[in-house]
Design a protein around this motif. Structure first.
Motif, PDB file in Angstrom:
ATOM      1  N   VAL A 122      -4.730  10.813   0.500  1.00  0.00           N
ATOM      2  CA  VAL A 122      -4.029   9.624   0.986  1.00  0.00           C
ATOM      3  C   VAL A 122      -4.825   8.956   2.105  1.00  0.00           C
ATOM      4  O   VAL A 122      -4.994   7.727   2.123  1.00  0.00           O
ATOM      5  N   ALA A 123      -5.337   9.742   3.035  1.00  0.00           N
ATOM      6  CA  ALA A 123      -6.098   9.179   4.157  1.00  0.00           C
ATOM      7  C   ALA A 123      -7.335   8.452   3.675  1.00  0.00           C
ATOM      8  O   ALA A 123      -7.699   7.386   4.216  1.00  0.00           O
ATOM      9  N   ALA A 124      -8.003   8.983   2.650  1.00  0.00           N
ATOM     10  CA  ALA A 124      -9.200   8.333   2.125  1.00  0.00           C
ATOM     11  C   ALA A 124      -8.863   6.977   1.495  1.00  0.00           C
ATOM     12  O   ALA A 124      -9.594   5.995   1.680  1.00  0.00           O
ATOM     13  N   LEU A 125      -7.747   6.907   0.782  1.00  0.00           N
ATOM     14  CA  LEU A 125      -7.359   5.646   0.153  1.00  0.00           C
ATOM     15  C   LEU A 125      -6.892   4.633   1.194  1.00  0.00           C
ATOM     16  O   LEU A 125      -7.162   3.433   1.074  1.00  0.00           O
ATOM     17  N   VAL A 126      -6.198   5.101   2.213  1.00  0.00           N
ATOM     18  CA  VAL A 126      -5.798   4.202   3.300  1.00  0.00           C
ATOM     19  C   VAL A 126      -7.029   3.632   3.986  1.00  0.00           C
ATOM     20  O   VAL A 126      -7.107   2.423   4.265  1.00  0.00           O
ATOM     21  N   ALA A 127      -8.022   4.458   4.235  1.00  0.00           N
ATOM     22  CA  ALA A 127      -9.245   3.994   4.884  1.00  0.00           C
ATOM     23  C   ALA A 127      -9.937   2.938   4.038  1.00  0.00           C
ATOM     24  O   ALA A 127     -10.487   1.959   4.575  1.00  0.00           O
ATOM     25  N   ALA A 128      -9.912   3.101   2.714  1.00  0.00           N
ATOM     26  CA  ALA A 128     -10.526   2.109   1.838  1.00  0.00           C
ATOM     27  C   ALA A 128      -9.805   0.769   1.927  1.00  0.00           C
ATOM     28  O   ALA A 128     -10.438  -0.289   2.025  1.00  0.00           O
ATOM     29  N   VAL A 129      -8.481   0.800   1.900  1.00  0.00           N
ATOM     30  CA  VAL A 129      -7.711  -0.448   1.919  1.00  0.00           C
ATOM     31  C   VAL A 129      -7.781  -1.125   3.289  1.00  0.00           C
ATOM     32  O   VAL A 129      -7.738  -2.348   3.381  1.00  0.00           O
ATOM     33  N   VAL A 130      -7.901  -0.335   4.351  1.00  0.00           N
ATOM     34  CA  VAL A 130      -8.090  -0.912   5.685  1.00  0.00           C
ATOM     35  C   VAL A 130      -9.317  -1.818   5.686  1.00  0.00           C
ATOM     36  O   VAL A 130      -9.316  -2.894   6.299  1.00  0.00           O
ATOM     37  N   LYS A 131     -10.363  -1.413   4.978  1.00  0.00           N
ATOM     38  CA  LYS A 131     -11.581  -2.221   4.900  1.00  0.00           C
ATOM     39  C   LYS A 131     -11.423  -3.403   3.951  1.00  0.00           C
ATOM     40  O   LYS A 131     -11.981  -4.476   4.186  1.00  0.00           O
ATOM     41  N   LEU A 132     -10.669  -3.206   2.881  1.00  0.00           N
ATOM     42  CA  LEU A 132     -10.635  -4.196   1.809  1.00  0.00           C
ATOM     43  C   LEU A 132      -9.678  -5.354   2.054  1.00  0.00           C
ATOM     44  O   LEU A 132      -9.977  -6.490   1.698  1.00  0.00           O
ATOM     45  N   VAL A 133      -8.498  -5.094   2.613  1.00  0.00           N
ATOM     46  CA  VAL A 133      -7.483  -6.150   2.685  1.00  0.00           C
ATOM     47  C   VAL A 133      -7.898  -7.329   3.566  1.00  0.00           C
ATOM     48  O   VAL A 133      -7.830  -8.476   3.079  1.00  0.00           O
TER      49      VAL A 133
ATOM     50  N   LEU B  15       0.823  -1.202   0.000  1.00  0.00           N
ATOM     51  CA  LEU B  15       0.000   0.000   0.000  1.00  0.00           C
ATOM     52  C   LEU B  15       0.865   1.264   0.000  1.00  0.00           C
ATOM     53  O   LEU B  15       0.598   2.208  -0.749  1.00  0.00           O
ATOM     54  N   CYS B  16       1.896   1.280   0.813  1.00  0.00           N
ATOM     55  CA  CYS B  16       2.799   2.437   0.852  1.00  0.00           C
ATOM     56  C   CYS B  16       3.431   2.679  -0.514  1.00  0.00           C
ATOM     57  O   CYS B  16       3.538   3.828  -0.976  1.00  0.00           O
ATOM     58  N   LEU B  17       3.852   1.598  -1.165  1.00  0.00           N
ATOM     59  CA  LEU B  17       4.472   1.731  -2.486  1.00  0.00           C
ATOM     60  C   LEU B  17       3.469   2.269  -3.499  1.00  0.00           C
ATOM     61  O   LEU B  17       3.781   3.172  -4.283  1.00  0.00           O
ATOM     62  N   TRP B  18       2.254   1.740  -3.464  1.00  0.00           N
ATOM     63  CA  TRP B  18       1.213   2.159  -4.406  1.00  0.00           C
ATOM     64  C   TRP B  18       0.924   3.656  -4.241  1.00  0.00           C
ATOM     65  O   TRP B  18       0.876   4.408  -5.211  1.00  0.00           O
TER      66      TRP B  18
ATOM     67  N   THR C 120      -4.514   0.106  13.336  1.00  0.00           N
ATOM     68  CA  THR C 120      -3.154   0.523  13.706  1.00  0.00           C
ATOM     69  C   THR C 120      -2.222   0.453  12.512  1.00  0.00           C
ATOM     70  O   THR C 120      -1.383   1.340  12.309  1.00  0.00           O
ATOM     71  N   ASP C 121      -2.368  -0.579  11.690  1.00  0.00           N
ATOM     72  CA  ASP C 121      -1.553  -0.654  10.480  1.00  0.00           C
ATOM     73  C   ASP C 121      -1.887   0.492   9.531  1.00  0.00           C
ATOM     74  O   ASP C 121      -0.997   1.017   8.850  1.00  0.00           O
TER      75      ASP C 121
ATOM     76  N   VAL D 269       0.755   3.294   8.046  1.00  0.00           N
ATOM     77  CA  VAL D 269       0.879   3.714   6.647  1.00  0.00           C
ATOM     78  C   VAL D 269       0.834   5.235   6.542  1.00  0.00           C
ATOM     79  O   VAL D 269       1.649   5.851   5.844  1.00  0.00           O
ATOM     80  N   LEU D 270      -0.109   5.864   7.241  1.00  0.00           N
ATOM     81  CA  LEU D 270      -0.196   7.323   7.221  1.00  0.00           C
ATOM     82  C   LEU D 270       1.092   7.959   7.750  1.00  0.00           C
ATOM     83  O   LEU D 270       1.573   8.957   7.192  1.00  0.00           O
ATOM     84  N   HIS D 271       1.635   7.381   8.810  1.00  0.00           N
ATOM     85  CA  HIS D 271       2.888   7.898   9.362  1.00  0.00           C
ATOM     86  C   HIS D 271       4.017   7.766   8.344  1.00  0.00           C
ATOM     87  O   HIS D 271       4.817   8.699   8.142  1.00  0.00           O
ATOM     88  N   HIS D 272       4.073   6.619   7.670  1.00  0.00           N
ATOM     89  CA  HIS D 272       5.110   6.400   6.659  1.00  0.00           C
ATOM     90  C   HIS D 272       4.971   7.394   5.502  1.00  0.00           C
ATOM     91  O   HIS D 272       5.988   7.822   4.928  1.00  0.00           O
ATOM     92  N   MET D 273       3.739   7.768   5.178  1.00  0.00           N
ATOM     93  CA  MET D 273       3.501   8.626   4.023  1.00  0.00           C
ATOM     94  C   MET D 273       3.749  10.104   4.303  1.00  0.00           C
ATOM     95  O   MET D 273       3.783  10.915   3.364  1.00  0.00           O
ATOM     96  N   GLU D 274       3.934  10.490   5.553  1.00  0.00           N
ATOM     97  CA  GLU D 274       4.104  11.906   5.883  1.00  0.00           C
ATOM     98  C   GLU D 274       5.255  12.563   5.104  1.00  0.00           C
ATOM     99  O   GLU D 274       5.065  13.602   4.474  1.00  0.00           O
TER     100      GLU D 274
END
Length: 220
Positions: free
Chosen positions: A152-163, A43-46, A168-169, A173-178
């Protein structure tokens, strides 16, 4: 920023701001189903590639242009048409347009003239954000950071539901993306509409394939 202006910006980028972004995955739903997105690292790479070479990079350029032309309605209309013409698929077109219209509608609470602008033109999300942020007194750098973080936060929230990923993960990801977001914002300062373009073929194809995905939780 400080005081009321800062509080307004928090409202405009809040997950509670009614743009309906919880219903869109930007094609990530198809990428998850195909196995391209399956953990924090993928996810971070994407997201990094989208910010550096893809649709999120373009949206930052569009937001900056809208911020700079917030007082010129003719320029805004031309920019909005340009942004929509750059959509790489039907779902990308609908995603940015519907969220942009919803953003302007909600922003009328602070800026009543947004309703007239919404009726006057088809307004994609980065254009809506740029003009509202600018008219609300948000500086260019802060506007770009807010737009990038919100996307970025919206896409992270989507993947949190999908994976699914744990909450916490998702925060990791949000922390890594800062720093990635900060780098993208700095680079956008020197970019113009001539720099719009995408080399993210997998992401663009994911948005296209999502249209015919058999089982879907998201609209895009």
């Amino acid at each position: 920023m400080e005081g009321t202006g800062f509080l307004q910006l928090l409202s405009w980028v809040s997950p509670a701001f009614p743009t309906g972004n919880y219903a869109y995955s930007h094609g990530l739903e198809w990428a998850v189903e195909q196995g391209s997105l399956h953990d924090m690292q993928s996810l971070c790479l994407w997201l990094t590639v989208l910010l550096e070479h893809g649709s999120l990079k373009n949206d930052l350029i569009f937001l900056k242009e809208a911020w700079g032309h917030a007082a010129d309605e003719t320029a805004l209309m031309e920019l909005a048409a340009h942004v929509l013409a750059c959509a790489s698929s039907r779902e990308r077109y609908e995603e940015t347009l519907w969220q942009g219209e919803a953003f302007l509608r909600a922003a009328t609470v602070w800026q009543p003239d947004c309703e007239r602008l919404r009726r006057m033109m088809a307004c994609p999300l980065p254009v809506a954000q740029g003009l509202v942020f600018s008219r609300g007194g948000v500086g260019r750098g802060e506007a770009l950071q807010a737009g990038a973080y919100g996307a970025v936060a919206a896409l992270v929230a989507a993947v949190v539901k999908l994976v699914p990923l744990g909450q916490t993960d998702g925060l990791r990801v949000l922390h890594h993306m800062e720093p990635v977001i900060q780098k993208a914002v700095l680079e956008t300062a020197d970019r113009t509409l001539e720099d719009v373009g995408s080399a993210c073929f997998a992401a663009d194809l994911a948005a296209i394939h999502h249209e015919t995905q058999r089982t879907r939780l998201f609209r895009t």
